[in-house]
Every structure is written in structure tokens, then in C-alpha cells.
Design a protein around this motif. Structure first.
Motif, PDB file in Angstrom:
ATOM      1  N   LEU A  33      59.831  51.248 -18.980  1.00 25.20           N
ATOM      2  CA  LEU A  33      59.019  50.150 -19.490  1.00 25.20           C
ATOM      3  C   LEU A  33      57.686  50.056 -18.749  1.00 25.20           C
ATOM      4  CD1 LEU A  33      61.642  47.303 -20.088  1.00 25.20           C
ATOM      5  CD2 LEU A  33      60.958  49.198 -21.573  1.00 25.20           C
ATOM      6  N   LEU A  34      57.710  50.272 -17.445  1.00 25.42           N
ATOM      7  CA  LEU A  34      56.461  50.249 -16.680  1.00 25.42           C
ATOM      8  C   LEU A  34      55.503  51.336 -17.167  1.00 25.42           C
ATOM      9  CD1 LEU A  34      57.713  49.628 -13.014  1.00 25.42           C
ATOM     10  CD2 LEU A  34      56.522  48.003 -14.499  1.00 25.42           C
ATOM     11  N   ALA A  35      56.050  52.519 -17.459  1.00 23.35           N
ATOM     12  CA  ALA A  35      55.209  53.629 -17.926  1.00 23.35           C
ATOM     13  C   ALA A  35      54.547  53.283 -19.251  1.00 23.35           C
ATOM     14  CB  ALA A  35      56.041  54.895 -18.057  1.00 23.35           C
ATOM     15  N   LEU A  36      55.282  52.629 -20.140  1.00 20.53           N
ATOM     16  CA  LEU A  36      54.715  52.247 -21.433  1.00 20.53           C
ATOM     17  C   LEU A  36      53.681  51.141 -21.283  1.00 20.53           C
ATOM     18  CD1 LEU A  36      57.985  52.302 -23.567  1.00 20.53           C
ATOM     19  CD2 LEU A  36      56.074  53.912 -23.722  1.00 20.53           C
ATOM     20  N   LEU A  37      53.961  50.171 -20.419  1.00 21.78           N
ATOM     21  CA  LEU A  37      53.026  49.061 -20.220  1.00 21.78           C
ATOM     22  C   LEU A  37      51.764  49.508 -19.496  1.00 21.78           C
ATOM     23  CD1 LEU A  37      55.489  46.162 -19.314  1.00 21.78           C
ATOM     24  CD2 LEU A  37      54.172  46.448 -21.419  1.00 21.78           C
ATOM     25  N   ALA A  38      51.811  50.671 -18.848  1.00 24.92           N
ATOM     26  CA  ALA A  38      50.607  51.193 -18.201  1.00 24.92           C
ATOM     27  C   ALA A  38      49.558  51.574 -19.240  1.00 24.92           C
ATOM     28  CB  ALA A  38      50.948  52.393 -17.330  1.00 24.92           C
ATOM     29  N   GLU A  39      49.983  51.770 -20.490  1.00 20.81           N
ATOM     30  CA  GLU A  39      49.050  52.133 -21.563  1.00 20.81           C
ATOM     31  C   GLU A  39      48.354  50.906 -22.139  1.00 20.81           C
ATOM     32  OE1 GLU A  39      51.218  54.404 -24.427  1.00 20.81           O
ATOM     33  OE2 GLU A  39      52.057  55.748 -22.928  1.00 20.81           O
ATOM     34  N   GLU A  40      49.154  49.853 -22.402  1.00 19.99           N
ATOM     35  CA  GLU A  40      48.605  48.617 -22.971  1.00 19.99           C
ATOM     36  C   GLU A  40      49.704  47.562 -22.984  1.00 19.99           C
ATOM     37  OE1 GLU A  40      48.107  48.537 -27.314  1.00 19.99           O
ATOM     38  OE2 GLU A  40      48.710  50.653 -27.261  1.00 19.99           O
ATOM     39  N   PRO A  41      49.342  46.287 -23.109  1.00 21.76           N
ATOM     40  CA  PRO A  41      50.369  45.240 -23.205  1.00 21.76           C
ATOM     41  C   PRO A  41      51.225  45.436 -24.463  1.00 21.76           C
ATOM     42  CG  PRO A  41      48.234  44.282 -22.657  1.00 21.76           C
ATOM     43  CD  PRO A  41      47.981  45.725 -23.027  1.00 21.76           C
ATOM     44  N   MET A  42      52.515  45.102 -24.357  1.00 23.89           N
ATOM     45  CA  MET A  42      53.427  45.257 -25.494  1.00 23.89           C
ATOM     46  C   MET A  42      54.479  44.166 -25.488  1.00 23.89           C
ATOM     47  SD  MET A  42      54.264  49.360 -25.620  1.00 23.89           S
ATOM     48  CE  MET A  42      52.998  50.590 -25.261  1.00 23.89           C
ATOM     49  N   TYR A  43      54.986  43.865 -26.698  1.00 28.35           N
ATOM     50  CA  TYR A  43      56.140  42.989 -26.849  1.00 28.35           C
ATOM     51  C   TYR A  43      57.411  43.782 -26.541  1.00 28.35           C
ATOM     52  CZ  TYR A  43      52.847  40.151 -29.611  1.00 28.35           C
ATOM     53  OH  TYR A  43      51.769  39.412 -30.031  1.00 28.35           O
ATOM     54  N   GLY A  44      58.488  43.049 -26.322  1.00 28.23           N
ATOM     55  CA  GLY A  44      59.764  43.708 -26.036  1.00 28.23           C
ATOM     56  C   GLY A  44      60.225  44.622 -27.149  1.00 28.23           C
ATOM     57  N   ALA A  45      60.086  44.153 -28.414  1.00 26.02           N
ATOM     58  CA  ALA A  45      60.543  44.967 -29.548  1.00 26.02           C
ATOM     59  C   ALA A  45      59.751  46.262 -29.643  1.00 26.02           C
ATOM     60  CB  ALA A  45      60.419  44.174 -30.844  1.00 26.02           C
ATOM     61  N   ARG A  46      58.459  46.184 -29.373  1.00 27.74           N
ATOM     62  CA  ARG A  46      57.650  47.406 -29.440  1.00 27.74           C
ATOM     63  C   ARG A  46      57.982  48.338 -28.283  1.00 27.74           C
ATOM     64  NH1 ARG A  46      51.197  48.365 -28.725  1.00 27.74           N
ATOM     65  NH2 ARG A  46      51.297  50.625 -29.023  1.00 27.74           N
ATOM     66  N   LEU A  47      58.244  47.773 -27.116  1.00 32.31           N
ATOM     67  CA  LEU A  47      58.649  48.605 -25.976  1.00 32.31           C
ATOM     68  C   LEU A  47      59.902  49.395 -26.323  1.00 32.31           C
ATOM     69  CD1 LEU A  47      58.032  46.115 -23.031  1.00 32.31           C
ATOM     70  CD2 LEU A  47      56.959  48.370 -23.273  1.00 32.31           C
ATOM     71  N   ARG A  48      60.858  48.725 -26.957  1.00 33.27           N
ATOM     72  CA  ARG A  48      62.088  49.422 -27.345  1.00 33.27           C
ATOM     73  C   ARG A  48      61.791  50.547 -28.332  1.00 33.27           C
ATOM     74  NH1 ARG A  48      66.726  46.924 -31.183  1.00 33.27           N
ATOM     75  NH2 ARG A  48      64.928  47.014 -32.562  1.00 33.27           N
ATOM     76  N   SER A  49      61.015  50.255 -29.369  1.00 35.96           N
ATOM     77  CA  SER A  49      60.746  51.271 -30.388  1.00 35.96           C
ATOM     78  C   SER A  49      59.937  52.431 -29.818  1.00 35.96           C
ATOM     79  CB  SER A  49      60.021  50.651 -31.579  1.00 35.96           C
ATOM     80  OG  SER A  49      58.763  50.124 -31.201  1.00 35.96           O
ATOM     81  N   GLU A  50      58.982  52.143 -28.933  1.00 35.98           N
ATOM     82  CA  GLU A  50      58.183  53.203 -28.318  1.00 35.98           C
ATOM     83  C   GLU A  50      59.062  54.085 -27.419  1.00 35.98           C
ATOM     84  OE1 GLU A  50      55.055  54.238 -28.474  1.00 35.98           O
ATOM     85  OE2 GLU A  50      54.308  52.761 -29.908  1.00 35.98           O
ATOM     86  N   PHE A  51      59.925  53.452 -26.639  1.00 42.41           N
ATOM     87  CA  PHE A  51      60.815  54.204 -25.747  1.00 42.41           C
ATOM     88  C   PHE A  51      61.705  55.146 -26.552  1.00 42.41           C
ATOM     89  CE2 PHE A  51      64.739  54.882 -23.413  1.00 42.41           C
ATOM     90  CZ  PHE A  51      64.306  55.160 -22.118  1.00 42.41           C
ATOM     91  N   GLU A  52      62.296  54.627 -27.626  1.00 43.10           N
ATOM     92  CA  GLU A  52      63.208  55.445 -28.430  1.00 43.10           C
ATOM     93  C   GLU A  52      62.451  56.533 -29.193  1.00 43.10           C
ATOM     94  OE1 GLU A  52      65.587  52.867 -30.817  1.00 43.10           O
ATOM     95  OE2 GLU A  52      66.701  52.083 -29.096  1.00 43.10           O
ATOM     96  N   ALA A  53      61.239  56.226 -29.675  1.00 46.71           N
ATOM     97  CA  ALA A  53      60.461  57.225 -30.414  1.00 46.71           C
ATOM     98  C   ALA A  53      60.077  58.389 -29.513  1.00 46.71           C
ATOM     99  CB  ALA A  53      59.207  56.576 -30.997  1.00 46.71           C
ATOM    100  N   ARG A  54      59.730  58.090 -28.282  1.00 48.50           N
ATOM    101  CA  ARG A  54      59.250  59.147 -27.391  1.00 48.50           C
ATOM    102  C   ARG A  54      60.375  59.967 -26.781  1.00 48.50           C
ATOM    103  NH1 ARG A  54      53.813  56.795 -24.504  1.00 48.50           N
ATOM    104  NH2 ARG A  54      53.294  55.288 -26.127  1.00 48.50           N
TER     105      ARG A  54
END
Length: 207
Positions: free
Chosen positions: A7-28
Motif C-alpha cells: 500500500l505504501l508503494a502505491l500511495l507513493a504514486e498518488e493519493p488513493m481510496y482503499g477500494a482503488r488501492l485494492r484494485s491496483e494491488f490486484e491488477a499489478r
């Protein structure tokens, strides 16, 4: 990899909601390690408590709160990128534990255990190979990330098959079967049966 660092790695790109963090993590990661929203928000709450993330403004019309890294959070993730993954602690591997116990357990057909696992692992390997064959010739960044995860799983499955072959070869060269048969006899007889067996012997035959 822990959910925290992901989650920290994803938030280093830009602010995100929890649902988007989940979808981004799973997509990548190709959905290899699925998350649920509750797990994401629980982790975000801990990260906020530790001063690594902070909410951006208030919640939106749907009650969602976006999070961003703090300076401490940015320092944490930058350090994580360059810190080697710790291999000093050995993770528990159910297959290794199962075979280690099977070798020493009375009455267990270890060869059958190995063969059953090899069949399952080879089936898994075929499934992974089929998935890789569907990869695009011009992959996007997310496709490359997914391929890296997939190839790691492929290498791990191939290594497991080789290790199972090694286990079977090792067992074939050792008198483990005789040891297991002796243990099986002891287990069937049990400690309480020993005096009765001794008493049934002729006096001259007793130890």
C-alpha cells in the motif's frame, strides 16, 4: 511481501481510496494475492497510527477517504525499495513439513504422498504455462508486472517438481522403509503390550 509495503508503494504514486488501492494491488500482481477492502482499511488505520499515511481532506459523497504518504511514509518506502528481502527466517512450508513428518511417521506410504503431490504440482505448472502463453506480445506495464509474478510461480513449481524427484531418489537409497515398518510394529503393539509378549515367551527365550 506485506500488505503494508504494498500500500505504501502505491500511495507513493498518488493519493488513493482503499477500494482503488485494492484494485491496483490486484491488477499489478495478477490477482495472485487478493485483498479484501476490510484488510486494506485495517492496514491503512495502522499506517495512519504510525504516522506513515494521512487522510486527504474529508470523506467524499460516498463516504470514501483518500490517503497519501507522509514524509515518514515516503522515507519508509524509499528504504524498502533498497533493502534486500530477509531470507534469514525460514517460512513454514506445508509440503516440506508434511514430507518430513511422513518420513518418520509409522504406516505412511511416503512414495504415494510424493507422487500425489507431483501430480498436483505438474497440473499447476501446466495451468501456469497456459496462462503465460496468453500474454500479449506488446505488454503494458501492468502486464509486465503480472508476467514477473507468473514467472516466479512457474519457477517455484518447476523447483518443487525437481525437489520431489530428489526426495523420491533419496528415499529409494535409504533403508527408511525398514525403519518405518519397525515403528509401525511398535505402534501397533504399544507399550502396554510389551509385558504380555514377554510373558508369552518360554523362560529360556526371554531377554
Amino acid at each position: 511481501m506485506s500488505v503494508k509495503q504494498g500500500l505504501l508503494a502505491l500511495l507513493a504514486e498518488e493519493p488513493m481510496y482503499g477500494a482503488r488501492l485494492r484494485s491496483e494491488f490486484e491488477a499489478r500482481t495478477g490477482g495472485t494475492w487478493p485483498l479484501n477492502v476490510g484488510q486494506v482499511y485495517t492496514t491503512l488505520a495502522r499506517l495512519e497510527r504510525d504516522g506513515l499515511v494521512e487522510p486527504v481532506g474529508g470523506s467524499d459523497d460516498e463516504g470514501r477517504i483518500a490517503y497519501r504518504l507522509t514524509a515518514a511514509g515516503l522515507s519508509e518506502i524509499e528504504s524498502w525499495w533498497l533493502t534486500p528481502v530477509d531470507r534469514d527466517s525460514t517460512p513454514r512450508d506445508e509440503l516440506v513439513i508434511k514430507l518430513a513428518l511422513a518420513v518418520t511417521a509409522p504406516g505412511v506410504d511416503v512414495q504415494r504422498v510424493v507422487q500425489a503431490q507431483r501430480t498436483a504440482t505438474l497440473r499447476h505448472l501446466r495451468d501456469l504455462t497456459r496462462l503465460k502463453s496468453r500474454a500479449s506480445d506488446e505488454p503494458s506495464a501492468n502486464d509486465v508486472a503480472w508476467l514477473l509474478v507468473l514467472e516466479n510461480l512457474l519457477f517455484a513449481a518447476e523447483a518443487e517438481v525437481r525437489w520431489l524427484d530428489h526426495v523420491e531418489s533419496t528415499l529409494s537409497r535409504m533403508p527408511a522403509a525398514a525403519v518405518r515398518r519397525a515403528s509401525a510394529v511398535d505402534a501397533v503393539a504399544g507399550p502396554s503390550d510389551t509385558p504380555r509378549t514377554a510373558a508369552a515367551l518360554p523362560k529360556g527365550a526371554r531377554a
